[in-house]
Design a protein around this motif. Structure first.
Motif, PDB file in Angstrom:
ATOM      1  N   ARG A  30      19.869  21.221   2.888  1.00  0.00           N
ATOM      2  CA  ARG A  30      18.703  20.951   3.723  1.00  0.00           C
ATOM      3  C   ARG A  30      17.919  19.805   3.101  1.00  0.00           C
ATOM      4  NH1 ARG A  30      14.427  25.942   2.628  1.00  0.00           N
ATOM      5  NH2 ARG A  30      13.919  25.405   0.472  1.00  0.00           N
ATOM      6  N   ASP A  31      17.281  19.010   3.952  1.00  0.00           N
ATOM      7  CA  ASP A  31      16.576  17.817   3.483  1.00  0.00           C
ATOM      8  C   ASP A  31      15.207  17.704   4.125  1.00  0.00           C
ATOM      9  OD1 ASP A  31      18.095  16.605   1.533  1.00  0.00           O
ATOM     10  OD2 ASP A  31      19.353  15.531   2.955  1.00  0.00           O
ATOM     11  N   LYS A  32      14.315  17.084   3.380  1.00  0.00           N
ATOM     12  CA  LYS A  32      12.977  16.734   3.872  1.00  0.00           C
ATOM     13  C   LYS A  32      12.821  15.251   3.583  1.00  0.00           C
ATOM     14  CE  LYS A  32       8.105  18.002   3.209  1.00  0.00           C
ATOM     15  NZ  LYS A  32       7.177  18.862   2.427  1.00  0.00           N
ATOM     16  N   ASP A  33      13.105  14.417   4.580  1.00  0.00           N
ATOM     17  CA  ASP A  33      13.165  12.968   4.400  1.00  0.00           C
ATOM     18  C   ASP A  33      11.947  12.283   5.005  1.00  0.00           C
ATOM     19  OD1 ASP A  33      15.914  12.840   3.273  1.00  0.00           O
ATOM     20  OD2 ASP A  33      16.439  13.649   5.227  1.00  0.00           O
ATOM     21  N   SER A 113      22.233   9.547   4.188  1.00  0.00           N
ATOM     22  CA  SER A 113      23.579   9.907   3.762  1.00  0.00           C
ATOM     23  C   SER A 113      23.516  11.040   2.757  1.00  0.00           C
ATOM     24  CB  SER A 113      24.302   8.698   3.148  1.00  0.00           C
ATOM     25  OG  SER A 113      23.645   8.278   1.964  1.00  0.00           O
ATOM     26  N   VAL A 114      24.512  11.913   2.791  1.00  0.00           N
ATOM     27  CA  VAL A 114      24.626  13.023   1.855  1.00  0.00           C
ATOM     28  C   VAL A 114      26.093  13.168   1.454  1.00  0.00           C
ATOM     29  CG1 VAL A 114      22.654  14.248   2.846  1.00  0.00           C
ATOM     30  CG2 VAL A 114      24.948  14.747   3.679  1.00  0.00           C
ATOM     31  N   ILE A 115      26.342  13.863   0.350  1.00  0.00           N
ATOM     32  CA  ILE A 115      27.695  14.179  -0.103  1.00  0.00           C
ATOM     33  C   ILE A 115      27.841  15.691  -0.143  1.00  0.00           C
ATOM     34  CG2 ILE A 115      29.327  14.049  -2.016  1.00  0.00           C
ATOM     35  CD1 ILE A 115      28.210  11.368  -2.755  1.00  0.00           C
ATOM     36  N   VAL A 151      31.336  17.910  10.788  1.00  0.00           N
ATOM     37  CA  VAL A 151      29.967  17.932  10.272  1.00  0.00           C
ATOM     38  C   VAL A 151      29.010  18.295  11.401  1.00  0.00           C
ATOM     39  CG1 VAL A 151      28.094  16.564   9.274  1.00  0.00           C
ATOM     40  CG2 VAL A 151      30.436  16.256   8.464  1.00  0.00           C
ATOM     41  N   ALA A 152      28.113  19.231  11.132  1.00  0.00           N
ATOM     42  CA  ALA A 152      27.081  19.627  12.087  1.00  0.00           C
ATOM     43  C   ALA A 152      25.710  19.348  11.474  1.00  0.00           C
ATOM     44  CB  ALA A 152      27.213  21.104  12.450  1.00  0.00           C
ATOM     45  N   VAL A 153      24.824  18.780  12.274  1.00  0.00           N
ATOM     46  CA  VAL A 153      23.478  18.440  11.808  1.00  0.00           C
ATOM     47  C   VAL A 153      22.460  19.115  12.713  1.00  0.00           C
ATOM     48  CG1 VAL A 153      21.843  16.586  11.326  1.00  0.00           C
ATOM     49  CG2 VAL A 153      24.284  16.216  10.938  1.00  0.00           C
ATOM     50  N   GLU A 154      21.557  19.868  12.112  1.00  0.00           N
ATOM     51  CA  GLU A 154      20.438  20.459  12.838  1.00  0.00           C
ATOM     52  C   GLU A 154      19.167  19.758  12.376  1.00  0.00           C
ATOM     53  OE1 GLU A 154      20.373  24.633  12.211  1.00  0.00           O
ATOM     54  OE2 GLU A 154      22.378  24.982  13.031  1.00  0.00           O
ATOM     55  N   VAL A 155      18.379  19.288  13.327  1.00  0.00           N
ATOM     56  CA  VAL A 155      17.188  18.519  12.958  1.00  0.00           C
ATOM     57  C   VAL A 155      16.073  18.793  13.949  1.00  0.00           C
ATOM     58  CG1 VAL A 155      17.987  16.501  14.267  1.00  0.00           C
ATOM     59  CG2 VAL A 155      16.346  16.195  12.407  1.00  0.00           C
ATOM     60  N   ILE A 156      14.849  18.786  13.452  1.00  0.00           N
ATOM     61  CA  ILE A 156      13.657  18.949  14.289  1.00  0.00           C
ATOM     62  C   ILE A 156      13.139  17.560  14.652  1.00  0.00           C
ATOM     63  CG2 ILE A 156      11.329  19.926  14.387  1.00  0.00           C
ATOM     64  CD1 ILE A 156      12.175  21.913  12.250  1.00  0.00           C
ATOM     65  N   SER A 205       6.192   5.368  10.483  1.00  0.00           N
ATOM     66  CA  SER A 205       6.703   6.175   9.376  1.00  0.00           C
ATOM     67  C   SER A 205       6.977   7.567   9.913  1.00  0.00           C
ATOM     68  CB  SER A 205       5.701   6.219   8.221  1.00  0.00           C
ATOM     69  OG  SER A 205       5.513   4.934   7.665  1.00  0.00           O
ATOM     70  N   LEU A 206       8.179   8.089   9.669  1.00  0.00           N
ATOM     71  CA  LEU A 206       8.613   9.349  10.253  1.00  0.00           C
ATOM     72  C   LEU A 206       9.049  10.330   9.173  1.00  0.00           C
ATOM     73  CD1 LEU A 206      10.830   7.908  13.156  1.00  0.00           C
ATOM     74  CD2 LEU A 206       8.470   8.711  13.326  1.00  0.00           C
ATOM     75  N   GLY A 207       8.763  11.621   9.400  1.00  0.00           N
ATOM     76  CA  GLY A 207       9.197  12.682   8.510  1.00  0.00           C
ATOM     77  C   GLY A 207      10.207  13.585   9.205  1.00  0.00           C
ATOM     78  N   PHE A 208      11.348  13.818   8.561  1.00  0.00           N
ATOM     79  CA  PHE A 208      12.429  14.613   9.143  1.00  0.00           C
ATOM     80  C   PHE A 208      12.659  15.889   8.336  1.00  0.00           C
ATOM     81  CE2 PHE A 208      13.282  10.589  11.051  1.00  0.00           C
ATOM     82  CZ  PHE A 208      14.037  10.815  12.186  1.00  0.00           C
ATOM     83  N   PHE A 209      12.911  16.992   9.060  1.00  0.00           N
ATOM     84  CA  PHE A 209      13.408  18.226   8.465  1.00  0.00           C
ATOM     85  C   PHE A 209      14.804  18.469   9.054  1.00  0.00           C
ATOM     86  CE2 PHE A 209       8.802  18.701   8.333  1.00  0.00           C
ATOM     87  CZ  PHE A 209       8.586  19.136   7.034  1.00  0.00           C
TER      88      PHE A 209
END
Length: 267
Positions: A30-33, A113-115, A151-156, A205-209
């Motif tokens: 999970r990421d908070k970008d 990007s992620v690994i 790969v599956a991505v869930e994002v708000i 400027s944007l914040g992603f979860f």
């Protein structure tokens, strides 16, 4: 392997061991970008407003699409580099003299990007699915296969943190150009985007979860019960008496009881 013995359970069907084909999650994160100063692509209408606006604010954002690319990591077997590009639609409100406001839309593109570990696959998987593949003269469908994991991505929908207009060119967090935006997305904004190096440009400027997971197909034996006809009957609504239907609705207590700061922290 256990014997596929079944035992009848009255009116609820028979219980037995069945084999299912599902996607197995091999790794996830999970990421908070935070993406700062992302350039907003505008059409002719939006660019004209930006050039003449005294102030601009962003009202809301919505992710329209994403592009996901998976590549094996060299010298690290089983790991994959995942590139994710988000296409975000943002609605702005601009003030144009004499207290007049105008709304316009723009497109922001963010990339991360992620690994993750996706194991290794040595088989090619082909599936016969309706509408998949290219029809050829023999009347069958041809499908392409790959050993890469899914790969599956869930994002708000991102949080808008800041909006600014400037003529500077060195502050842009750009991962693509106008030519790289898919035509289907450009058409949603009434035509192609315009890139003006001599005029004013809009940045956000944007914040992603987000949650990213990597999967491969797997077959498992589970204990299942066959489907049975439910005992509950469907209830027909009464369109001629809307008040009676409204009277049966539960009162939305939670809507009138916002959580306190203590409860919010627990959540």
């Amino acid at each position: 392997m256990a014997d596929n013995k079944s035992s009848c359970l009255g009116n609820f069907g028979c219980k037995e061991n069945v084999c299912i084909d599902v996607s197995r999650i091999l790794d996830s994160c999970r990421d908070k970008d935070c993406f700062e100063d992302v350039k907003v692509f505008l059409n002719a209408f939006g660019r004209e407003i930006v050039e003449n606006a005294s102030s601009i604010r962003a009202k809301c954002s919505k992710i329209l699409a994403s592009n996901i690319t998976v590549e094996p990591v060299q010298f690290n077997r089983g790991f994959y580099q995942i590139y994710i590009r988000f296409f975000v639609k943002i609605i702005f409100e601009a003030c144009i003299g004499m207290n007049k406001s105008r709304e316009f839309e723009g497109l922001a593109v963010c990339e991360k990007s992620v690994i993750l570990y996706g194991s290794e696959g040595n088989v090619s998987i082909f599936k016969s699915e309706m509408g998949v593949g290219n029809n050829i003269s023999c009347g069958c469908n041809t499908t392409m296969s790959t050993n890469l994991p899914t790969v599956a991505v869930e994002v708000i929908d991102p949080v808008i943190l800041n909006t600014k207009v400037t003529e500077e060119r060195n502050c842009c967090c750009c991962c693509c150009s106008c030519e790289e935006i898919p035509e289907t997305l450009s058409d949603m904004f009434g035509g192609g985007f315009e890139d003006d190096d001599n005029g004013r440009n809009l940045y956000v400027s944007l914040g992603f979860f987000s949650v990213v997971r990597i999967e491969r197909p797997g077959q498992y034996i589970v204990s299942a019960t066959e489907f049975s006809v439910p005992d509950k009957e469907c209830v027909m609504t009464q369109p001629d008496d809307p008040c009676q239907m409204f009277a049966k609705m539960a009162f939305p207590v939670n809507e009138f009881n916002p959580p306190s700061i203590t409860c919010a922290k627990k959540l």
